[in-house]
Structures are given as C-alpha cells and as structure tokens.
Design a protein around this motif. Structure first.
Motif, mmCIF file in Angstrom:
data_model
loop_
_atom_site.group_PDB
_atom_site.id
_atom_site.type_symbol
_atom_site.label_atom_id
_atom_site.label_comp_id
_atom_site.label_asym_id
_atom_site.label_seq_id
_atom_site.Cartn_x
_atom_site.Cartn_y
_atom_site.Cartn_z
ATOM 1 N N LEU A 268 3.959 2.616 1.113
ATOM 2 C CA LEU A 268 4.638 1.330 1.094
ATOM 3 C C LEU A 268 3.543 0.284 0.923
ATOM 4 C CD1 LEU A 268 7.404 0.001 1.291
ATOM 5 C CD2 LEU A 268 7.057 -0.192 3.744
ATOM 6 N N LYS A 269 3.227 -0.021 -0.345
ATOM 7 C CA LYS A 269 2.142 -0.943 -0.653
ATOM 8 C C LYS A 269 2.683 -2.106 -1.472
ATOM 9 C CE LYS A 269 -1.364 2.684 -1.188
ATOM 10 N NZ LYS A 269 -2.383 3.230 -2.096
ATOM 11 N N GLY A 270 2.277 -3.303 -1.114
ATOM 12 C CA GLY A 270 2.598 -4.462 -1.932
ATOM 13 C C GLY A 270 1.737 -4.416 -3.181
ATOM 14 N N ALA A 271 2.316 -4.826 -4.313
ATOM 15 C CA ALA A 271 1.577 -4.810 -5.573
ATOM 16 C C ALA A 271 2.113 -5.906 -6.483
ATOM 17 C CB ALA A 271 1.704 -3.450 -6.244
ATOM 18 N N GLU B 19 3.381 -12.745 -13.562
ATOM 19 C CA GLU B 19 3.263 -11.780 -12.480
ATOM 20 C C GLU B 19 4.640 -11.474 -11.916
ATOM 21 O OE1 GLU B 19 0.607 -13.320 -9.536
ATOM 22 O OE2 GLU B 19 -0.947 -13.744 -10.990
ATOM 23 N N VAL B 20 4.867 -10.210 -11.575
ATOM 24 C CA VAL B 20 6.100 -9.779 -10.933
ATOM 25 C C VAL B 20 5.701 -9.037 -9.667
ATOM 26 C CG1 VAL B 20 8.159 -8.324 -11.133
ATOM 27 C CG2 VAL B 20 7.293 -9.543 -13.157
ATOM 28 N N THR B 21 6.192 -9.496 -8.534
ATOM 29 C CA THR B 21 5.910 -8.834 -7.265
ATOM 30 C C THR B 21 6.724 -7.548 -7.179
ATOM 31 O OG1 THR B 21 5.559 -10.975 -6.231
ATOM 32 C CG2 THR B 21 5.940 -9.120 -4.764
ATOM 33 N N CYS B 22 6.114 -6.505 -6.640
ATOM 34 C CA CYS B 22 6.818 -5.241 -6.492
ATOM 35 C C CYS B 22 6.278 -4.501 -5.274
ATOM 36 C CB CYS B 22 6.684 -4.381 -7.750
ATOM 37 S SG CYS B 22 5.022 -3.782 -8.067
ATOM 38 N N THR B 23 6.926 -3.381 -4.965
ATOM 39 C CA THR B 23 6.490 -2.512 -3.883
ATOM 40 C C THR B 23 6.272 -1.120 -4.449
ATOM 41 O OG1 THR B 23 7.818 -3.766 -2.303
ATOM 42 C CG2 THR B 23 7.090 -1.586 -1.613
ATOM 43 N N VAL B 24 5.126 -0.524 -4.135
ATOM 44 C CA VAL B 24 4.861 0.858 -4.527
ATOM 45 C C VAL B 24 5.499 1.737 -3.463
ATOM 46 C CG1 VAL B 24 3.100 2.586 -5.043
ATOM 47 C CG2 VAL B 24 2.678 0.178 -5.610
ATOM 48 N N ARG B 25 6.453 2.578 -3.873
ATOM 49 C CA ARG B 25 7.200 3.414 -2.945
ATOM 50 C C ARG B 25 6.580 4.792 -2.765
ATOM 51 N NH1 ARG B 25 11.341 1.255 -0.057
ATOM 52 N NH2 ARG B 25 11.830 3.434 0.144
ATOM 53 N N ASN B 26 6.091 5.365 -3.840
ATOM 54 C CA ASN B 26 5.348 6.619 -3.750
ATOM 55 C C ASN B 26 4.361 6.654 -4.898
ATOM 56 O OD1 ASN B 26 6.684 8.002 -6.043
ATOM 57 N ND2 ASN B 26 8.454 8.062 -4.691
ATOM 58 N N ALA C 139 3.368 6.437 -10.285
ATOM 59 C CA ALA C 139 3.975 5.861 -9.089
ATOM 60 C C ALA C 139 5.428 5.500 -9.360
ATOM 61 C CB ALA C 139 3.208 4.613 -8.663
ATOM 62 N N GLU C 140 6.150 5.277 -8.271
ATOM 63 C CA GLU C 140 7.498 4.717 -8.347
ATOM 64 C C GLU C 140 7.436 3.325 -7.735
ATOM 65 O OE1 GLU C 140 11.860 5.179 -6.311
ATOM 66 O OE2 GLU C 140 10.683 7.000 -6.597
ATOM 67 N N LEU C 141 7.937 2.340 -8.475
ATOM 68 C CA LEU C 141 7.895 0.955 -8.037
ATOM 69 C C LEU C 141 9.296 0.453 -7.754
ATOM 70 C CD1 LEU C 141 5.545 -0.403 -10.855
ATOM 71 C CD2 LEU C 141 4.894 0.682 -8.697
ATOM 72 N N LYS C 142 9.408 -0.414 -6.771
ATOM 73 C CA LYS C 142 10.659 -1.109 -6.505
ATOM 74 C C LYS C 142 10.456 -2.558 -6.916
ATOM 75 C CE LYS C 142 14.163 -2.224 -3.195
ATOM 76 N NZ LYS C 142 14.669 -2.104 -1.853
ATOM 77 N N VAL C 143 11.338 -3.043 -7.786
ATOM 78 C CA VAL C 143 11.254 -4.420 -8.290
ATOM 79 C C VAL C 143 12.613 -5.086 -8.137
ATOM 80 C CG1 VAL C 143 9.455 -3.866 -9.977
ATOM 81 C CG2 VAL C 143 11.845 -3.763 -10.654
ATOM 82 N N SER C 144 12.634 -6.384 -8.257
ATOM 83 C CA SER C 144 13.895 -7.111 -8.270
ATOM 84 C C SER C 144 14.696 -6.681 -9.495
ATOM 85 C CB SER C 144 13.612 -8.612 -8.326
ATOM 86 O OG SER C 144 14.784 -9.316 -8.652
ATOM 87 N N ILE C 145 15.997 -6.532 -9.345
ATOM 88 C CA ILE C 145 16.840 -6.132 -10.470
ATOM 89 C C ILE C 145 16.730 -7.134 -11.621
ATOM 90 C CG2 ILE C 145 19.250 -5.829 -11.208
ATOM 91 C CD1 ILE C 145 19.790 -4.481 -8.553
ATOM 92 N N LEU D 77 -0.417 -4.042 -16.322
ATOM 93 C CA LEU D 77 -1.389 -3.712 -15.273
ATOM 94 C C LEU D 77 -0.665 -3.800 -13.940
ATOM 95 C CD1 LEU D 77 -4.694 -5.620 -16.128
ATOM 96 C CD2 LEU D 77 -4.266 -3.179 -16.214
ATOM 97 N N LEU D 78 -0.877 -2.817 -13.106
ATOM 98 C CA LEU D 78 -0.324 -2.822 -11.756
ATOM 99 C C LEU D 78 -1.489 -3.039 -10.804
ATOM 100 C CD1 LEU D 78 2.095 -2.322 -9.844
ATOM 101 C CD2 LEU D 78 1.329 0.070 -9.756
ATOM 102 N N TYR D 79 -1.551 -4.225 -10.220
ATOM 103 C CA TYR D 79 -2.643 -4.520 -9.286
ATOM 104 C C TYR D 79 -2.181 -4.231 -7.860
ATOM 105 C CZ TYR D 79 -6.273 -6.810 -6.655
ATOM 106 O OH TYR D 79 -7.289 -7.068 -5.759
ATOM 107 N N VAL D 80 -2.914 -3.332 -7.198
ATOM 108 C CA VAL D 80 -2.626 -2.950 -5.816
ATOM 109 C C VAL D 80 -3.792 -3.453 -4.968
ATOM 110 C CG1 VAL D 80 -2.083 -1.031 -4.266
ATOM 111 C CG2 VAL D 80 -1.410 -0.899 -6.680
ATOM 112 N N PRO D 81 -3.620 -4.602 -4.284
ATOM 113 C CA PRO D 81 -4.724 -5.205 -3.533
ATOM 114 C C PRO D 81 -5.371 -4.278 -2.521
ATOM 115 C CG PRO D 81 -2.866 -6.706 -3.614
ATOM 116 C CD PRO D 81 -2.406 -5.400 -4.192
ATOM 117 N N VAL D 82 -4.588 -3.484 -1.802
ATOM 118 C CA VAL D 82 -5.148 -2.584 -0.792
ATOM 119 C C VAL D 82 -6.069 -1.547 -1.407
ATOM 120 C CG1 VAL D 82 -3.349 -1.152 0.169
ATOM 121 C CG2 VAL D 82 -3.751 -2.231 0.867
ATOM 122 N N ASP D 83 -5.777 -1.145 -2.655
ATOM 123 C CA ASP D 83 -6.651 -0.208 -3.353
ATOM 124 C C ASP D 83 -7.788 -0.940 -4.077
ATOM 125 O OD1 ASP D 83 -4.824 1.701 -2.552
ATOM 126 O OD2 ASP D 83 -3.949 1.986 -4.539
#
Length: 94
Positions: A15-18, A28-35, A41-47, A56-62
């Motif tokens: 569960l990572k913000g990206a 930029e589109v905010t999303c959540t990395v689910r797995n 990866a599988e991303l959750k985005v706004s419909i 590019l998928l930027y994952v700050p924690v990584d």
C-alpha cells in the motif's frame, strides 16, 4: 482473476502512495500501488483519471520512477508492466 493466472511472478501486496507522471504538460495523477513485483504492479486510480498507455510511475518511498506500460484496465484498477527506470523528473515536486 485471469491476470493472476497469467503472472510469472507473485505480486507482493503493498500500500504505497505514488504519482503517475505524464509527459503531457507535466501532468500528474495520484494513485495507490496495491501490489507489486520487480516487473509490474497493480494501481488504484480515480475512475475519472485519464491515464495514458505509457507513463512514469514515481514511488517516493522507493525513490524510483518506473517506466510503465499499461497491460490491463478495469474500473479504478490498472495493471502495468515495468520496462525500466529513470531519475525522477526535475519538475515533479516530491
């Protein structure tokens, strides 16, 4: 799920913000990395989000910007394959 059966690697649940970074007007589109695993990866985005087929998928924690290609879409979920990495674009605030 069909995607689950076709995977060559098991994806670890996370569960990572990206942020999806597109070259189109530096949007930029905010999303959540689910797995995630090393190849995708599988991303959750706004419909309502407009997500291009490549981005590019930027994952700050990584601290990594993954070059991603969309492999499937379903409602608010997007499955992506990683085709490389690159430094975070200088115009991104994070």
């Amino acid at each position: 799920m069909a995607e689950e059966q076709n995977r060559s690697q098991h994806r670890q649940r996370v569960l990572k913000g990206a942020t999806i970074l597109t070259g189109i007007t530096n949007s930029e589109v905010t999303c959540t990395v689910r797995n995630m695993h090393s190849k995708g990866a599988e991303l959750k985005v706004s419909i309502e989000a407009r997500v291009p087929d490549e981005f590019l998928l930027y994952v700050p924690v990584d601290g990594i910007a993954y070059k991603a290609v969309v492999r499937w879409r379903r409602e608010d979920r997007i499955g992506v394959e990683f085709i490389g990495t690159e430094p975070k674009p200088h115009w991104h605030y994070g």
